[in-house]
Design an enzyme around this catalytic site. Sequence first.
Site, PDB file in Angstrom:
ATOM      1  N   HIS A  31       1.044  -1.155   0.015  1.00  0.00           N
ATOM      2  CA  HIS A  31       0.099   0.159   0.185  1.00  0.00           C
ATOM      3  C   HIS A  31       0.966   1.186   0.145  1.00  0.00           C
ATOM      4  O   HIS A  31       1.633   1.402   0.715  1.00  0.00           O
ATOM      5  CB  HIS A  31      -0.874   0.027   1.339  1.00  0.00           C
ATOM      6  CG  HIS A  31      -1.956   0.878   1.131  1.00  0.00           C
ATOM      7  ND1 HIS A  31      -1.931   2.219   1.260  1.00  0.00           N
ATOM      8  CD2 HIS A  31      -3.366   0.678   1.187  1.00  0.00           C
ATOM      9  CE1 HIS A  31      -2.932   2.987   1.335  1.00  0.00           C
ATOM     10  NE2 HIS A  31      -4.000   1.956   1.347  1.00  0.00           N
ATOM     11  N   LYS A  50     -15.988   3.872  -6.166  1.00  0.00           N
ATOM     12  CA  LYS A  50     -15.541   4.588  -7.063  1.00  0.00           C
ATOM     13  C   LYS A  50     -16.559   4.799  -8.258  1.00  0.00           C
ATOM     14  O   LYS A  50     -16.886   5.869  -8.955  1.00  0.00           O
ATOM     15  CB  LYS A  50     -14.057   4.283  -7.372  1.00  0.00           C
ATOM     16  CG  LYS A  50     -13.730   5.287  -8.684  1.00  0.00           C
ATOM     17  CD  LYS A  50     -12.105   5.087  -8.898  1.00  0.00           C
ATOM     18  CE  LYS A  50     -11.850   3.746  -9.235  1.00  0.00           C
ATOM     19  NZ  LYS A  50     -12.074   3.450 -10.573  1.00  0.00           N
TER      20      LYS A  50
END
Length: 975
Positions: A171, A618
């Site tokens: 990440h 999203k």
Amino acid sequence: MADHSAPDHSEPTQSESVLPPAVTTDGPDPLEGAVAPLRDDVRFLGALLGDTVREQEGREVFDLVETARRTAFAVRRSQADRDEVAALFTDVPTDRVIPVIRAFSLFALLANVAEDLHQERRRRIHTAAGEPPPDGDLDATWARLADAEPDPERLAAVRATARVAPVLTAHPTETRRRTVFQVTRRMLDLMRRRDALRTGPADRVSEAEIEAIELDIRRQVLTLWQTAIIRSERPRIEDEVLGGLQYHEATLMDVIPPLNAEIAERLGCGDRPMVRPGSWIGGDRDGNPYVTGDVVRFATGQAAALLHRHYADQLRLLERELSLSQRLVEVPAELRDLADSLAETDERGAAAREDVPFRRAVRVVRRRLAERERALSSSGSSRGAVGAAGGDDDEASTPAPYTSPAQMLADLDVIDVALGDVGGDLLRTPRLRDLRWAVRTFGFHLQALDMRQNSESHEELLGELFALAGVSEDYAALDEDARVKLLLAELSHNRPLLGPRAELSETAARELGVMRAAAAAVDLLGPEVVPHYIVSMCGSVSDLLEPAILLREVGLFSGDPAEPRSGVRLIPLLETIDDLAAGPGILDAALAIPQFRALVRGQGDVLEVMLGYSDSNKDGGYLAANWALYEAERDLAESAARAGVHLRYFHGRGGAVGRGGGNSYDAILAQPPGAVQGALRITEQGEVISAKYSEPQRARRNLEALVAATLEASLLDVEGLGEDAGEAYEVMGELARLGREAYASLVHSDPGFIEYFTTSTPVSEIGELNIGSRPTSRKQTAGVEDLRAIPWVLSWSQSRVMLPGWFGVGTALRQWVDGEGSAGSAAGSSASSSAGSSPGERLATLRRLYADWPFLRTTLSNMAQVMAKADMDLAGRYASLVPDAEVGRRIHGVISEEFDLAREMLLSVTGHETLLDDNPALARSVRNRFPYLEPLNVLQVELLRRYRSGDEDPKVRTGIQLTMNGLATALRNSG
């Protein structure tokens, strides 16, 4: 009486500091007494940091930091304007700005240490007071299950299938170096010891000992200041692999085995380990061209080497502990045989050990493990592991190496049984118990490495392979039925498509190289090292079947029309809202195929489906995504039940609320009935990994919470809707539709939105500034749909908008309460008879559902948490970066208006006075630390302005990266 007024930050007390002398409040704090130790810890660490800044950087930098701190707090108290903070840095050279950023970033790190210690302290006080264990504690779960007396059949099913797998992923917001990780752990341990001394009996307090600890803490602060918090170069995947493994070394290898032992004893599931970790780091090549066969070998080899070193260390310690003499105890024959199986060539050593058969037995295990290490090393599969298990042994005959974990476990079981025979349970040491459970849990591989690739890549690769093999000249041109027919025909036999001399494109060679490396890892470390293959953007049955061809090509799939076999599960990843809706149909169609059903049957009748929180959010916004996930889980479970298959979900949750983040315990309990079924896998990402797993006590608590929620959701009725479920589903369906429309009107339809997003947030810089190994987009495009979810969410977090976690919800709630838009809904005519009711009655309906339904309560609670971390005024400063000023002002206005509406409607539904009424700990954290984020945000905007105007000073780039890291550290779940 305590003084609750905000301190005067213009007057430093004790030692000058970049932190206030006490944690501030906006008014009387009902937990004043409870938080006093936290205030003291923050003041102490702040004083050390202030001293360090002044000593290392000089008075001028220290004064700039202090002025920024005081001004930021004045802004928080509405005694100053934000422009005053910005004015402090407008003309300041970048090399003077860098230490200011580092000071406020390190405060975030120190504040995390203080808050983590405070959580431990509160938990300890809670336990000492005899209060019931909190939710998420396994003791609370065992008590609930005892009271509820679950259905015996359900309990038996859970015992047979119980599985919780936290899966670590790389990440870009977790960019701290290993050294920083270690120093932070050391500091927490020192602060813990300091706290124990200061709160212990007065007659036992040693001031000298406290002073020595505080000096060591000061040393750690100085070390942090003189250590680069982030790397100067873009991390390689190998760096990310090692970064993920540090959590195993620090906590997981020690914490998970005893936890599994307790679960097995209390749940009655025999020797099955319930908690088994996984990883994507090194196997996830979706959109990451840097994942190669070498990377797979590195990831699996390093994990195995680390585990073997752990086993060897534990065996050495165990050998020293087991000093039982055969002159004093009667040694069972099996133990004696094991001890005698290693013939000593050193007569002196043999004589010395003859009297201690348990030690000799452990020595046999050590030597067999060492021989396995040497064998793997010679094959090049376990770099770094040479000598890890042996090294200091006397000469002895060479024993046979272990070829499977079961062999090692069998030897350890012999030792355990013998200890029970000679001394009962008292001699069966915790170390041996934990080592046996470690072997059951980790095998020889440590963690399951998931393979992942997107369906478009599979189609392209198979098109090339089929053309070379003469199977199909144009696979991409085939319709779905033709594709499925071709794939099933190929999967009915084991003939490879390619010969050894086939000439492949660079992309195809790389893809097959990854698969061959995975197959080699399985041969060396066992089938559990690569047990999953995840298909991203899986929209059809052919998408699900295509990877099986690649698995067959490298020997991980055995084709047979009646009984196909593979140790690798094919897992569809449903990411967009449309894919989630189509998921049940795909599952029905796949399970109707005899070959696929036989494959699942051979894998224990367990089918796994991965749910994508990031892309669905999203795609359709917060409310629509959460409801689409809930509906998909419910419908997929029904599909699996019709086919007689046990369904296991893999939740692709990120740290941020917009990516499925939030309290894991609450999130699991908020799943629809039948969705958990005793098992789940869940991704752990970014700075959340450090927050959860960097320290043993926190790691244990977070793992317990996952297990507790999984068991409760599987065995208890936690939805709580009863006969009101139909009404709740219809109301939520309408809200989701309205929310999606409001979200789409901005994100997908507003012509200025893309310009606003790409220029008002640091999304471009995330890709340019060495934040992570993976590109920010799957492919070159200006569209939101192809942007990876991590930079999408991280960008909005950095700019303090937090848009993915709330936008559109306010409009949806307002329109539904006012009765707008109901007629357009497919369920409009029957939407709980609320369609024709008054706004007051509709609001009452929402309040009732909020009180009764964990899903809605958790959804709105998570939204409140993310909104509490947003700041529309700060977001306005980022909007000023938009080249078209009118676009910047207009869209920021739209976002701000929706934010205000969302907060108004949220408070109306929950009945709360503030966003965090139900989370006082987070409210305190937000109140205390957010003034320190002000300078980081202001400086980020300033440096972005310089960078985009052409300032080529490398320190500008470094400064932006440091602000990103500091904000991510402070927000703790920003990506």
